[in-house]
Design an enzyme around this catalytic site. Structure first.
Site, PDB file in Angstrom:
ATOM      1  N   ASN A 210       4.668   1.957   2.933  1.00  0.00           N
ATOM      2  CA  ASN A 210       6.121   1.715   2.806  1.00  0.00           C
ATOM      3  C   ASN A 210       6.810   2.185   4.074  1.00  0.00           C
ATOM      4  O   ASN A 210       6.163   2.635   5.020  1.00  0.00           O
ATOM      5  CB  ASN A 210       6.669   2.426   1.561  1.00  0.00           C
ATOM      6  CG  ASN A 210       6.405   3.912   1.624  1.00  0.00           C
ATOM      7  OD1 ASN A 210       6.911   4.606   2.487  1.00  0.00           O
ATOM      8  ND2 ASN A 210       5.565   4.401   0.712  1.00  0.00           N
ATOM      9  N   ASP A 279       2.788   4.209  -5.476  1.00  0.00           N
ATOM     10  CA  ASP A 279       2.501   4.370  -6.902  1.00  0.00           C
ATOM     11  C   ASP A 279       1.157   3.740  -7.272  1.00  0.00           C
ATOM     12  O   ASP A 279       0.525   4.144  -8.246  1.00  0.00           O
ATOM     13  CB  ASP A 279       3.614   3.736  -7.735  1.00  0.00           C
ATOM     14  CG  ASP A 279       4.870   4.596  -7.717  1.00  0.00           C
ATOM     15  OD1 ASP A 279       4.721   5.837  -7.771  1.00  0.00           O
ATOM     16  OD2 ASP A 279       5.985   4.053  -7.614  1.00  0.00           O
ATOM     17  N   LYS A 289     -14.279  -5.624   6.714  1.00  0.00           N
ATOM     18  CA  LYS A 289     -13.001  -6.325   6.817  1.00  0.00           C
ATOM     19  C   LYS A 289     -13.024  -7.572   5.911  1.00  0.00           C
ATOM     20  O   LYS A 289     -13.981  -8.347   5.966  1.00  0.00           O
ATOM     21  CB  LYS A 289     -12.767  -6.732   8.272  1.00  0.00           C
ATOM     22  CG  LYS A 289     -11.424  -7.374   8.486  1.00  0.00           C
ATOM     23  CD  LYS A 289     -11.240  -7.774   9.940  1.00  0.00           C
ATOM     24  CE  LYS A 289     -10.016  -8.650  10.064  1.00  0.00           C
ATOM     25  NZ  LYS A 289     -10.038  -9.521  11.202  1.00  0.00           N
ATOM     26  N   PRO A 305      -2.291   8.968  -8.819  1.00  0.00           N
ATOM     27  CA  PRO A 305      -1.830  10.164  -9.547  1.00  0.00           C
ATOM     28  C   PRO A 305      -0.411  10.500  -9.116  1.00  0.00           C
ATOM     29  O   PRO A 305      -0.006  10.178  -7.996  1.00  0.00           O
ATOM     30  CB  PRO A 305      -2.808  11.255  -9.086  1.00  0.00           C
ATOM     31  CG  PRO A 305      -3.343  10.775  -7.784  1.00  0.00           C
ATOM     32  CD  PRO A 305      -3.348   9.266  -7.862  1.00  0.00           C
ATOM     33  N   ASP A 306       0.345  11.121 -10.011  1.00  0.00           N
ATOM     34  CA  ASP A 306       1.697  11.544  -9.653  1.00  0.00           C
ATOM     35  C   ASP A 306       1.619  12.990  -9.175  1.00  0.00           C
ATOM     36  O   ASP A 306       1.356  13.910  -9.946  1.00  0.00           O
ATOM     37  CB  ASP A 306       2.644  11.403 -10.858  1.00  0.00           C
ATOM     38  CG  ASP A 306       4.079  11.518 -10.396  1.00  0.00           C
ATOM     39  OD1 ASP A 306       4.480  12.625  -9.968  1.00  0.00           O
ATOM     40  OD2 ASP A 306       4.796  10.497 -10.420  1.00  0.00           O
ATOM     41  N   ILE A 307       1.855  13.172  -7.868  1.00  0.00           N
ATOM     42  CA  ILE A 307       1.608  14.484  -7.243  1.00  0.00           C
ATOM     43  C   ILE A 307       2.582  15.539  -7.759  1.00  0.00           C
ATOM     44  O   ILE A 307       2.191  16.628  -8.172  1.00  0.00           O
ATOM     45  CB  ILE A 307       1.714  14.356  -5.704  1.00  0.00           C
ATOM     46  CG1 ILE A 307       0.660  13.366  -5.206  1.00  0.00           C
ATOM     47  CG2 ILE A 307       1.560  15.714  -5.036  1.00  0.00           C
ATOM     48  CD1 ILE A 307       0.846  12.906  -3.787  1.00  0.00           C
ATOM     49  N   VAL A 308       3.878  15.195  -7.759  1.00  0.00           N
ATOM     50  CA  VAL A 308       4.863  16.219  -8.115  1.00  0.00           C
ATOM     51  C   VAL A 308       4.746  16.594  -9.591  1.00  0.00           C
ATOM     52  O   VAL A 308       4.945  17.750  -9.971  1.00  0.00           O
ATOM     53  CB  VAL A 308       6.291  15.769  -7.709  1.00  0.00           C
ATOM     54  CG1 VAL A 308       6.867  14.721  -8.644  1.00  0.00           C
ATOM     55  CG2 VAL A 308       7.225  16.960  -7.603  1.00  0.00           C
ATOM     56  N   LYS A 341       9.297  14.237 -15.149  1.00  0.00           N
ATOM     57  CA  LYS A 341       8.307  14.870 -14.264  1.00  0.00           C
ATOM     58  C   LYS A 341       8.339  16.392 -14.377  1.00  0.00           C
ATOM     59  O   LYS A 341       7.590  17.076 -13.684  1.00  0.00           O
ATOM     60  CB  LYS A 341       8.551  14.428 -12.811  1.00  0.00           C
ATOM     61  CG  LYS A 341       8.401  12.911 -12.624  1.00  0.00           C
ATOM     62  CD  LYS A 341       8.312  12.497 -11.168  1.00  0.00           C
ATOM     63  CE  LYS A 341       8.193  10.981 -11.037  1.00  0.00           C
ATOM     64  NZ  LYS A 341       7.374  10.558  -9.904  1.00  0.00           N
TER      65      LYS A 341
END
Ligand code: PMT
Length: 397
Positions: A210, A279, A289, A305-308, A341
């Site tokens: 991103n 995400d 390649k 995985p959601d880190i926070v 969260k």
């Protein structure tokens, strides 16, 4: 060390023989990373020309209170708002008296009244004038009001007298200016900040990512270090210089960022998740390649995985701060994220406006926590970061 990095220093030069030293002072302030703008009084211009200080500061020098042109650009209120610090060097006995009286009859004293920034004065005058009870009283009044003082030094004076009243050396003044920003608000605390994007590899040469530049996360790291914290930034790939006194742990993917973050938890009091973590990641990473083939291909993605959340759920969790990057219904989505969260605080920013948010120099945010909220109007990311760090220091106690 660049302790004045990105700080806006408004330098007031008044009419004393030491005015010539303001040229060196500008250089010293810039070496510490400051942006410098200069106001000269009529008296100062008898000793040194505005052109010299303009050339050194790289900005037009301001001399008039009522100047139609300046009012459209940097008038006295804009200058007062722009400043993170008003530094008057040299400060004559006259300007000290006028500050005490709250006069607003020239640009410098008007800016001094109109600014919310701290004021630092470096007096310079004849030793008898410095020792006069009127000056002593004026200094006492200014100190009581929170004005900071550097110098004067003692020694031989331009007039031949010997005693106190010489303006301090520019390096000493610049160091005094820098020390005002070493708040110590997070002294001894261990802060971990995630920053930048993650890259999720498709094959050895391609990835999903991103537009996060890391600027917001690095500004937070700089502000945390300035506040005295032992600061670590776990950073996705960015093109930024690591701030002074910040430990840098580079990572690529969300899984690597998670592993580094969890490994740091035993030495972490405050965790700030500013990274724009992908995400999803490709279900498989091809070892070779991927060759061009059919007109359409389907990518299969799996959740990262959601880190926070993992940090907030850990045993002995640190004070945990998340960001919410939203494009609509910013505050309600942010509140929901904070709850879901399990965060202590969330910084909601609107990323639909390209002039703030991803890869811009500025941001605007609302900080939410269980007991309140605070709006941070549009400002440089450094300024927003300092406010966030001040709020964290206040709330996490
Ligand atoms: O880097 P810049 O160019 O300066 O831009 C700054 C920024 C816009 C990236 C920054 O201000 C910001 O908003 N960062 C959070 C970006 C984000 O991913 O927001 P989110 O609403 O999708 O995620 C919510 C929170 O969960 C964030 O704290 C995020 O770090 C965290 N998260 C998200 C997904 C995931 N897998 N793990 C996480 O820890």
């Amino acid at each position: 060390m660049a302790h004045l990095f990105n700080r806006n220093v408004l330098l007031g030069v008044t009419g004393g023989i030491a005015a010539y030293k303001s040229a060196e002072l500008i250089r010293q302030l810039q070496e510490q990373g400051a942006n410098v703008r200069v106001i000269m009084t009529q008296g100062a211009m008898e000793f040194i020309t505005p052109l010299t200080l303009q050339a050194l500061s790289g900005n037009p020098v301001h001399t008039q209170l009522l100047d139609a042109e300046a009012e459209q650009g940097m008038g006295h209120i804009e200058l007062a708002r722009w400043a993170d610090l008003l530094l008057i060097a040299p400060a004559t006995a006259d300007v000290l008296a006028r500050l005490v009286a709250g006069r607003a009859d020239d640009l410098l004293t008007t800016a001094a009244l109109a600014t919310a920034a701290p004021l630092l004065v470096a007096p310079a005058m004849n030793q008898q004038m410095w020792l006069d009870p009127a000056t002593t009283d004026n200094i006492a009044t200014l100190s009581r009001r929170g004005v900071h003082l550097v110098g004067p030094a003692s020694g031989e004076q331009a007039c031949g007298d010997i005693g106190p009243g010489r303006m301090e050396q520019p390096a000493v003044i610049a160091a005094a200016a820098a020390s005002l920003f070493q708040s110590g608000l997070l002294a001894g605390k261990r802060v971990v900040i995630t920053a930048g994007p993650t890259r999720e590899a498709l094959d050895p040469v391609r990835y999903i990512s991103n537009h996060s530049s890391g600027k917001m996360g690095y500004a937070l790291a700089r502000a945390a270090a300035e506040a005295g914290a032992h600061t670590t930034v776990v950073s996705g790939p960015v093109a930024l210089t690591v701030p002074d006194k910040v430990r840098h742990l580079p990572v690529e993917s969300a899984n690597e960022m998670l592993d580094q973050s969890l490994a740091l938890l035993k030495e972490c009091d405050i965790f700030i998740a500013c990274a724009a973590v992908a995400d999803y990641r490709p279900a498989t990473m091809e070892q070779q390649k991927i060759k061009k083939g059919p007109e359409q291909v389907t990518l299969q993605l799996v959740r990262n995985p959601d880190i926070v959340t993992a940090v907030a759920e850990s045993e002995n969790r640190p004070f945990t701060v998340g960001f919410a990057a939203e494009t609509n219904e910013v505050l309600s989505y942010a509140r929901d994220k904070m709850q879901r969260k399990g965060l202590d605080m969330i910084v909601a920013n609107d990323v639909s406006d390209p002039s703030i948010g991803f890869n811009s120099e500025h941001n605007a945010a609302t900080v939410l926590w269980s007991g309140g909220e605070q709006a941070l109007p549009r400002a440089s990311k450094d300024s927003i970061a300092r406010h966030i760090i001040e709020l964290i220091a206040k709330i996490q106690r």
